[in-house]
Each structure stands twice: as C-alpha cells, then as structure tokens.
Design a protein around this motif. Structure first.
Motif, PDB file in Angstrom:
ATOM      1  N   THR A 115       0.834  -1.208   0.000  1.00 27.74           N
ATOM      2  CA  THR A 115       0.000   0.000   0.000  1.00 27.74           C
ATOM      3  C   THR A 115       0.864   1.251   0.000  1.00 27.74           C
ATOM      4  O   THR A 115       0.609   2.218  -0.728  1.00 27.74           O
ATOM      5  CB  THR A 115      -0.940   0.018   1.217  1.00 27.74           C
ATOM      6  OG1 THR A 115      -1.721  -1.171   1.223  1.00 27.74           O
ATOM      7  CG2 THR A 115      -1.862   1.229   1.162  1.00 27.74           C
ATOM      8  N   ASP A 116       1.915   1.242   0.822  1.00 25.55           N
ATOM      9  CA  ASP A 116       2.838   2.369   0.892  1.00 25.55           C
ATOM     10  C   ASP A 116       3.499   2.601  -0.463  1.00 25.55           C
ATOM     11  O   ASP A 116       3.578   3.742  -0.945  1.00 25.55           O
ATOM     12  CB  ASP A 116       3.893   2.090   1.967  1.00 25.55           C
ATOM     13  CG  ASP A 116       5.004   3.112   1.967  1.00 25.55           C
ATOM     14  OD1 ASP A 116       4.740   4.267   2.362  1.00 25.55           O
ATOM     15  OD2 ASP A 116       6.132   2.773   1.559  1.00 25.55           O
ATOM     16  N   LYS A 117       3.947   1.562  -1.112  1.00 22.28           N
ATOM     17  CA  LYS A 117       4.626   1.696  -2.405  1.00 22.28           C
ATOM     18  C   LYS A 117       3.683   2.209  -3.488  1.00 22.28           C
ATOM     19  O   LYS A 117       4.063   3.045  -4.318  1.00 22.28           O
ATOM     20  CB  LYS A 117       5.220   0.343  -2.817  1.00 22.28           C
ATOM     21  CG  LYS A 117       6.446  -0.082  -2.006  1.00 22.28           C
ATOM     22  CD  LYS A 117       6.986  -1.402  -2.519  1.00 22.28           C
ATOM     23  CE  LYS A 117       8.350  -1.737  -1.898  1.00 22.28           C
ATOM     24  NZ  LYS A 117       8.305  -1.832  -0.444  1.00 22.28           N
ATOM     25  N   VAL A 118       2.456   1.722  -3.490  1.00 23.52           N
ATOM     26  CA  VAL A 118       1.478   2.174  -4.492  1.00 23.52           C
ATOM     27  C   VAL A 118       1.135   3.653  -4.280  1.00 23.52           C
ATOM     28  O   VAL A 118       1.094   4.440  -5.238  1.00 23.52           O
ATOM     29  CB  VAL A 118       0.205   1.310  -4.435  1.00 23.52           C
ATOM     30  CG1 VAL A 118      -0.884   1.911  -5.330  1.00 23.52           C
ATOM     31  CG2 VAL A 118       0.506  -0.115  -4.868  1.00 23.52           C
ATOM     32  N   LEU A 119       0.902   4.027  -3.040  1.00 21.07           N
ATOM     33  CA  LEU A 119       0.531   5.411  -2.751  1.00 21.07           C
ATOM     34  C   LEU A 119       1.643   6.392  -3.104  1.00 21.07           C
ATOM     35  O   LEU A 119       1.380   7.540  -3.480  1.00 21.07           O
ATOM     36  CB  LEU A 119       0.150   5.567  -1.280  1.00 21.07           C
ATOM     37  CG  LEU A 119      -1.195   4.958  -0.861  1.00 21.07           C
ATOM     38  CD1 LEU A 119      -1.405   5.092   0.641  1.00 21.07           C
ATOM     39  CD2 LEU A 119      -2.347   5.634  -1.600  1.00 21.07           C
ATOM     40  N   ASN A 194      13.147  13.799  -4.280  1.00 24.93           N
ATOM     41  CA  ASN A 194      13.634  12.417  -4.318  1.00 24.93           C
ATOM     42  C   ASN A 194      14.323  12.079  -5.634  1.00 24.93           C
ATOM     43  O   ASN A 194      15.231  11.256  -5.672  1.00 24.93           O
ATOM     44  CB  ASN A 194      12.480  11.448  -4.060  1.00 24.93           C
ATOM     45  CG  ASN A 194      12.033  11.482  -2.605  1.00 24.93           C
ATOM     46  OD1 ASN A 194      12.744  11.999  -1.748  1.00 24.93           O
ATOM     47  ND2 ASN A 194      10.864  10.944  -2.328  1.00 24.93           N
ATOM     48  N   ILE A 195      13.889  12.709  -6.727  1.00 27.43           N
ATOM     49  CA  ILE A 195      14.561  12.497  -8.011  1.00 27.43           C
ATOM     50  C   ILE A 195      16.005  12.996  -7.937  1.00 27.43           C
ATOM     51  O   ILE A 195      16.937  12.320  -8.374  1.00 27.43           O
ATOM     52  CB  ILE A 195      13.798  13.214  -9.148  1.00 27.43           C
ATOM     53  CG1 ILE A 195      12.456  12.521  -9.411  1.00 27.43           C
ATOM     54  CG2 ILE A 195      14.635  13.229 -10.432  1.00 27.43           C
ATOM     55  CD1 ILE A 195      11.539  13.285 -10.341  1.00 27.43           C
ATOM     56  N   PHE A 196      16.188  14.181  -7.367  1.00 23.28           N
ATOM     57  CA  PHE A 196      17.519  14.786  -7.321  1.00 23.28           C
ATOM     58  C   PHE A 196      18.360  14.295  -6.147  1.00 23.28           C
ATOM     59  O   PHE A 196      19.500  14.719  -5.995  1.00 23.28           O
ATOM     60  CB  PHE A 196      17.394  16.308  -7.267  1.00 23.28           C
ATOM     61  CG  PHE A 196      17.108  16.929  -8.597  1.00 23.28           C
ATOM     62  CD1 PHE A 196      18.136  17.224  -9.470  1.00 23.28           C
ATOM     63  CD2 PHE A 196      15.803  17.197  -8.980  1.00 23.28           C
ATOM     64  CE1 PHE A 196      17.875  17.786 -10.706  1.00 23.28           C
ATOM     65  CE2 PHE A 196      15.530  17.769 -10.204  1.00 23.28           C
ATOM     66  CZ  PHE A 196      16.569  18.058 -11.079  1.00 23.28           C
ATOM     67  N   ILE A 237      10.778   3.645  -4.554  1.00 25.92           N
ATOM     68  CA  ILE A 237      10.170   2.423  -4.005  1.00 25.92           C
ATOM     69  C   ILE A 237      11.177   1.281  -3.898  1.00 25.92           C
ATOM     70  O   ILE A 237      11.058   0.413  -3.033  1.00 25.92           O
ATOM     71  CB  ILE A 237       8.945   1.969  -4.839  1.00 25.92           C
ATOM     72  CG1 ILE A 237       9.348   1.612  -6.272  1.00 25.92           C
ATOM     73  CG2 ILE A 237       7.861   3.016  -4.813  1.00 25.92           C
ATOM     74  CD1 ILE A 237       8.246   0.909  -7.043  1.00 25.92           C
ATOM     75  N   LEU A 238      12.182   1.297  -4.789  1.00 23.99           N
ATOM     76  CA  LEU A 238      13.188   0.237  -4.720  1.00 23.99           C
ATOM     77  C   LEU A 238      14.267   0.545  -3.691  1.00 23.99           C
ATOM     78  O   LEU A 238      15.019  -0.339  -3.283  1.00 23.99           O
ATOM     79  CB  LEU A 238      13.826   0.032  -6.095  1.00 23.99           C
ATOM     80  CG  LEU A 238      12.887  -0.450  -7.211  1.00 23.99           C
ATOM     81  CD1 LEU A 238      13.627  -0.528  -8.543  1.00 23.99           C
ATOM     82  CD2 LEU A 238      12.273  -1.807  -6.861  1.00 23.99           C
ATOM     83  N   PRO A 282      14.824   7.588   1.425  1.00 25.33           N
ATOM     84  CA  PRO A 282      14.369   8.731   0.618  1.00 25.33           C
ATOM     85  C   PRO A 282      13.522   9.734   1.397  1.00 25.33           C
ATOM     86  O   PRO A 282      13.419  10.895   0.987  1.00 25.33           O
ATOM     87  CB  PRO A 282      13.554   8.080  -0.510  1.00 25.33           C
ATOM     88  CG  PRO A 282      13.234   6.702  -0.028  1.00 25.33           C
ATOM     89  CD  PRO A 282      14.373   6.301   0.843  1.00 25.33           C
ATOM     90  N   ASP A 283      12.922   9.306   2.497  1.00 24.01           N
ATOM     91  CA  ASP A 283      12.093  10.225   3.280  1.00 24.01           C
ATOM     92  C   ASP A 283      12.910  11.087   4.235  1.00 24.01           C
ATOM     93  O   ASP A 283      12.383  12.066   4.785  1.00 24.01           O
ATOM     94  CB  ASP A 283      11.047   9.455   4.091  1.00 24.01           C
ATOM     95  CG  ASP A 283       9.969   8.841   3.213  1.00 24.01           C
ATOM     96  OD1 ASP A 283       9.828   9.296   2.060  1.00 24.01           O
ATOM     97  OD2 ASP A 283       9.286   7.912   3.669  1.00 24.01           O
TER      98      ASP A 283
END
Length: 623
Positions: A115-119, A194-196, A237-238, A282-283
C-alpha cells in the motif's frame, strides 16, 4: 547543554516562517501589506526554469526570484539534502504539528508494505500532470490545487475551488490519520526532491533536459516528463542503495549506540533509524530529531564525526537569503519577442512603460505582445511582470513613442457616488506615475467612497492624467494625499507627480449628466411608421448608476418581446430617465409600465437561443 538543541534550532526556524506567513496573511486581508506568497515558492521557480528552457518564456507570473529560489532548492537537494522540507516548508511544519496532536489521541497510523509503495506513485503522477500542463500552457497548474496557496490567498487568483478544497481536506485529514500523508504521497516538490537525491535521477534529468535544450529533440513533452517521473518513482520504491551526492547524512555509530530505539520512535517520517548505520532513506529530510533524542553522546551524528547540531538550520537560511540577494541583482523578461528585421532594428528606438498593473502573468503578457505585433512600426516587446513594465522597440521612420502610448490608452471612467444636484464641484487633474487601468480606478473608487470624491476619469494629452471630480472645497494637497495613501494588494501605490486644479466649474447635476452613459436604439421597423403614430412614455430609472451598462440587454428584451415598441432612449435630464417609443393603437403606456416591472427579461441571441435573466431595473413613471 541540553540534547534538544538540534530540534530547537529547527523548531525556531519553522515557527518563524509560519509566524511570518500568518502576519503577512493578516496584513493582506486588512490591507496593511501587499505580499505575494508565490514570490518565495521554489516549485513555481522550477517550472519557470523549464518553460524558459523549452520556449524561452517564463511561466505564469514567475520572476527571477522564484527561479533563483528554485535553483537554490535543487542545489540544496544535490549537496545537502532535503533541508527545505524539514526547515522551511509550511505544509511540512503544519502536518507535523497536526500529527503530534493526533498521536496524543492515538489516531495516527503508518502505512506500510505494498500500500505504501502504491501510494508513493501519486506524487509522481501529480508531478507529471503539473509539469506537463504548465509546459504546454505556460500557466502554473500547481496554483489550481496547492493547499498552501489556496489557503493563504483565500481561494484567490487561478485557484480552482474544487481542486483546492479537495487538496486542503486531504492534507488536513491525511495529517490526522496517517503519518505526513501529503509529504510522503502527494507533494510534487517532494517527488522532485527524491529524483535529485540520487545520482541516477540527476543523470537522467540532465540527459533528458540537455537533449531537449541543446539538440532540440522532437519528443512530446509528456514523454520526457513521464520518463523523469518513472525514474524517480523507481528509485524511491526500490530504495536503490546507490551513492547519494548530499554531503550531510545522519550516521549511527554502532560501537557507541545503546540500542534504546528512541531515535526510531522520534523520527517524524517513521524511519527505523536504529536499524541503520547511515540513513539513506528517501524520506529523510535531515530534521535532526533523532540526533536530538539520542541519549548517548556520539551515537548519532551528522556524517562520521560532525556534531555541529545547528549547521542544517544555518545552512538552509544562508542558502535562502543568498538566493534572494542574487535574485535582486538580475531580471529576466516574462515574454521577449522580436519580429523586426536586422535593417529595421538598426534604426530603432526603445522606451519603457512602467506600472502596467494589468501585466500580471504569462497570459496577459502574451496578450500585450500580440496587441503590439499588430502595430505597424513596433519591432519587439519585452514584458516584466515582476516590475509590471514593458519595453517596446519601434521603427522611428514609421511610428513615434507618443503615438504608441496614445494607442495603448483606453479611456476609463469610474463613478464613486452621487453628489447633491446643486452641489458645486471642482476637477483636479493629477499626473500619476502609473499606467492607469479600469481596475485601478475601481480600486481608487472603493478606497475613496467615504471622501468628498464623486467620479474618477482618465485623460490623455502627452501622458495619462487622472481627473478627480471632488467637492469644491477639496484642496490639491488633500486629493494628492488621498490618492497616494491608497493601499491595495492587487495594485502598486499611486505616486502623484503633480496636481492641477481646473478653473472650469461643474455642478452636481452636470457631473451626473457626464457620468450617465447615454443609450439610443431603434428597432421593429421604426422608420416604417408615420410620425403621427409615434408616441412615447418616459420612466425614471430609480437605482442609477447601478446596472447602467445593461441598456443593450434592455433593448434586446424590448425589441424581441414587444413588437409595438420601436425604440428606447436613455438619458439624464433632471434625473436618469428611459424614454420608450411605441406605436399608437399597438401598445398602451400602462403596458410598458407593466412590462418593465416584470422580474425577468428575455434575451434573444443571433443564433436564435433565448435566455431568461433577472430584470436589473426599477422604474417609476415621471411626475
């Protein structure tokens, strides 16, 4: 020294930012300040940089300030980490505070697993649509739904009420029920962060944008944005254990750690810090709460040995202030267009029109450029919405500056209130350092409604002047003071250069006649009837100047509905009147009186469609 100092520095900074926002919000609402909350938004700045790269245009009403802050934001992510999220973002601050209250009542929950990964995909989907729509339209799509912007502007300009209401509701309820729901799952700026945060993400973005900018790759912009968003989502997510380029990382020293688990329980993001040697999640936004909570000296530090606990807070402030200082030294046009040939440009001149308050965004700038492109002799235009000004380049052999200024001028008139009909008035001519628009006159009229000012007009000789129709006892100094002290969040202050009092007297009734917008219309084969058959009835308009611009609708209603009525004439004699012309034996005067007292009018359009509208007028028979 107390172990709470790390959190203390951050909390002071968060409280300061939030307090300033609240103060500016109150100031805007009561008219004590004019603060544009977009000015300090890195999200808008990043989008403006992208539109500049794609089209050479700056998105919406973004300026160099937002663009520099957007670049500073990216630099901060690359070098230091997600400090903006933990120290400056008001949404993050409020979400944390709401969550702490919810924890006291044991309401808030964590979302884990699939659920966390999908959201987590939601913020990349939202980022995709935000960037794609902005790059296609030049308007900031994020303004339509941003919970912060919608709140501080009270659903202001370009805010979609439905979108903003949903996002504010999700933000508040999500913060109560789930841990930092908006920040983790919906924030597009969090997706960019998170991208950068990873070298892979940086590499993909650089490669894609370089191809777009330098090689002019003809790929649909949605595909480019989609690739970047997919890479960012995959990295998140990975949780790929690739090298992060940021120099600041929370490090747990296993030989010193007492495994109390307090760091994990304290982390606002719910990261299991106690199970990591170096926090690369990432968080993680380097809030420092885990370091502050650690009871053992040296067990948790910034990097290997760094124990300067105030450093993140100081660094983010230094970067933010540096961005503002850098931005203050530069300016870029929102729109820059040139269509003159080299030969024409060689014999051209340029002049600047300042204080053009209607230049507020990308759309208004493009509209102005299109207007100028149709003028023979105008060769180029630059607009600057940050300064509300335009630079116009023109061919001196075809047109001159005065002609262009005069062509741009549109006469405006704004009724303030009715004077006594026998009241002596005077007219003050003010030279105002501003390109006055109809919106400016409305702002002035609202501010002056309790003063002895009755009408405002603009006039053009060699420049625009403001005509203020005032009580005869109003002095030049008083009207100048009244105009210059007007404050409004959608307008510059009005700077008066000089005031000249007119020697031509005017009375209250003279002004009312001047203010009244006359209207004359004939229809239903007016000219085909002999004059001896023509009759008229005069009705007094009771609520002038309300709805004075609706006479065309009134003519439409009468012409299509009542075939025996062949014309109307609205004028101000001793009072505002509307004379209805009708054909004898087809209509009686009382019929017209009855028709005009009906609550609705029927409008008939050229395509045959009809519409029922409220009758805006109240009439009475003349004595």
């Amino acid at each position: 020294m107390s172990k709470k100092r790390v959190s203390l520095f951050r909390n002071i900074l968060q409280f300061s930012v939030l307090s300033l926002i609240i103060l500016f919000f109150i100031g805007n609402q009561v008219g004590l300040s004019v603060v544009d909350f977009e000015t300090y938004c890195p999200m808008g700045g990043i989008q403006a940089i992208l539109t500049l790269m794609k089209d050479g245009l700056i998105a919406c009403n973004m300026t160099v300030t937002q663009m520099v802050l957007g670049a500073i934001f990216i630099f901060c992510i690359l070098v230091l980490g997600k400090l903006f999220c933990s120290h400056l973002c008001p949404l993050g601050t409020v979400s944390e505070a709401i969550g702490k209250v919810a924890d006291k009542f044991k309401i808030r929950r964590d979302i884990n697993g699939v659920t966390d990964k999908v959201l987590r995909s939601l913020k990349y989907i939202l980022l995709f649509f935000t960037l794609t729509i902005t790059l296609e339209t030049g308007e900031l799509f994020c303004k339509t739904y941003d919970p912060f912007y919608g709140s501080v502007t009270m659903f202001g300009h370009r805010v979609n009420f439905l979108f903003a209401t949903i996002s504010i509701s999700v933000f508040v309820l999500g913060s109560i029920i789930f841990r930092l729901f908006w920040c983790k799952y919906l924030c597009p700026l969090g997706a960019i962060s998170n991208i950068f945060k990873y070298w892979i993400g940086v590499g993909v973005v650089v490669a894609v944008l370089s191809s777009m900018y330098f090689f002019e790759v003809g790929v649909d912009i949605s595909i480019i944005v989609g690739i970047i968003c997919l890479v960012g989502y995959a990295l998140e997510i990975l949780k790929i254990d690739t090298k992060q380029q940021s120099v600041l990382k929370i490090t747990r020293h296993t030989h010193t750690c007492v495994d109390c688990g307090l760091c994990s329980r304290t982390c606002p993001q719910g990261i299991d810090v106690a199970d990591l040697e170096m926090v690369k999640h990432p968080d993680c936004n380097l809030c420092g709460d885990c370091v502050a909570a650690c009871p053992k000296d040296g067990a948790l530090t910034l990097n290997e040995k760094m124990n300067v606990k105030w450093l993140p807070s100081v660094l983010v402030v230094v970067l933010f202030v540096s961005g503002l200082l850098i931005a203050s030294q530069y300016n870029l046009p929102t729109v820059s267009k040139a269509w003159g040939s080299n030969e024409e440009m060689a014999k051209s001149k340029e002049f600047t029109i300042n204080h053009m308050s209607h230049l507020t965004c990308f759309s208004s700038s493009m509209g102005f450029v299109r207007q100028m492109s149709e003028v023979d002799g105008v060769l180029a235009v630059n607009t600057y919405i940050s300064d509300h000004k335009a630079e116009i380049t023109y061919d001196t052999t075809k047109i001159d500056e005065l002609s262009i200024r005069k062509m741009l001028y549109t006469r405006s008139k704004q009724f303030v209130k009715a004077p006594q009909l026998d009241q002596p008035l005077t007219v003050h001519k003010l030279r105002v350092a501003k390109y006055l628009t109809e919106a400016d006159l409305k702002i002035m009229a609202e501010a002056l409604k309790d003063e002895d000012v009755y009408q405002l007009e603009t006039q053009f000789d060699t420049e625009i002047r403001l005509l203020a129709f005032c009580d005869a006892n109003m002095s030049e100094s008083k009207i100048e003071n009244l105009i210059t002290t007007i404050k409004h969040r959608r307008s510059y202050p009005f700077e008066v250069k000089d005031v000249v009092k007119s020697n031509v007297p005017i009375s209250g009734i003279g002004l009312m006649k001047r203010a009244f917008k006359k209207h004359k219309a004939t229809f239903n084969n007016f000219k085909s009837y002999p004059r001896e058959k023509l009759r008229s009835v005069m009705l007094v308009l009771e609520d002038f100047p309300k709805n004075e611009n609706k006479f065309k609708e009134l003519s439409n209603h009468v012409a299509k509905r009542y075939k025996g009525v062949v014309g109307i004439h609205a004028d101000y004699e001793a009072q505002p009147t509307v004379r209805f012309f009708y054909i004898q034996d087809m209509v009686e005067p009382q019929d017209i009186i009855n028709w005009m007292s009906q609550p609705e009018m029927t409008l008939v359009y050229t395509n045959g469609d009809t519409e029922q509208v409220t009758n805006p007028y109240k009439f009475k028979l003349t004595n």
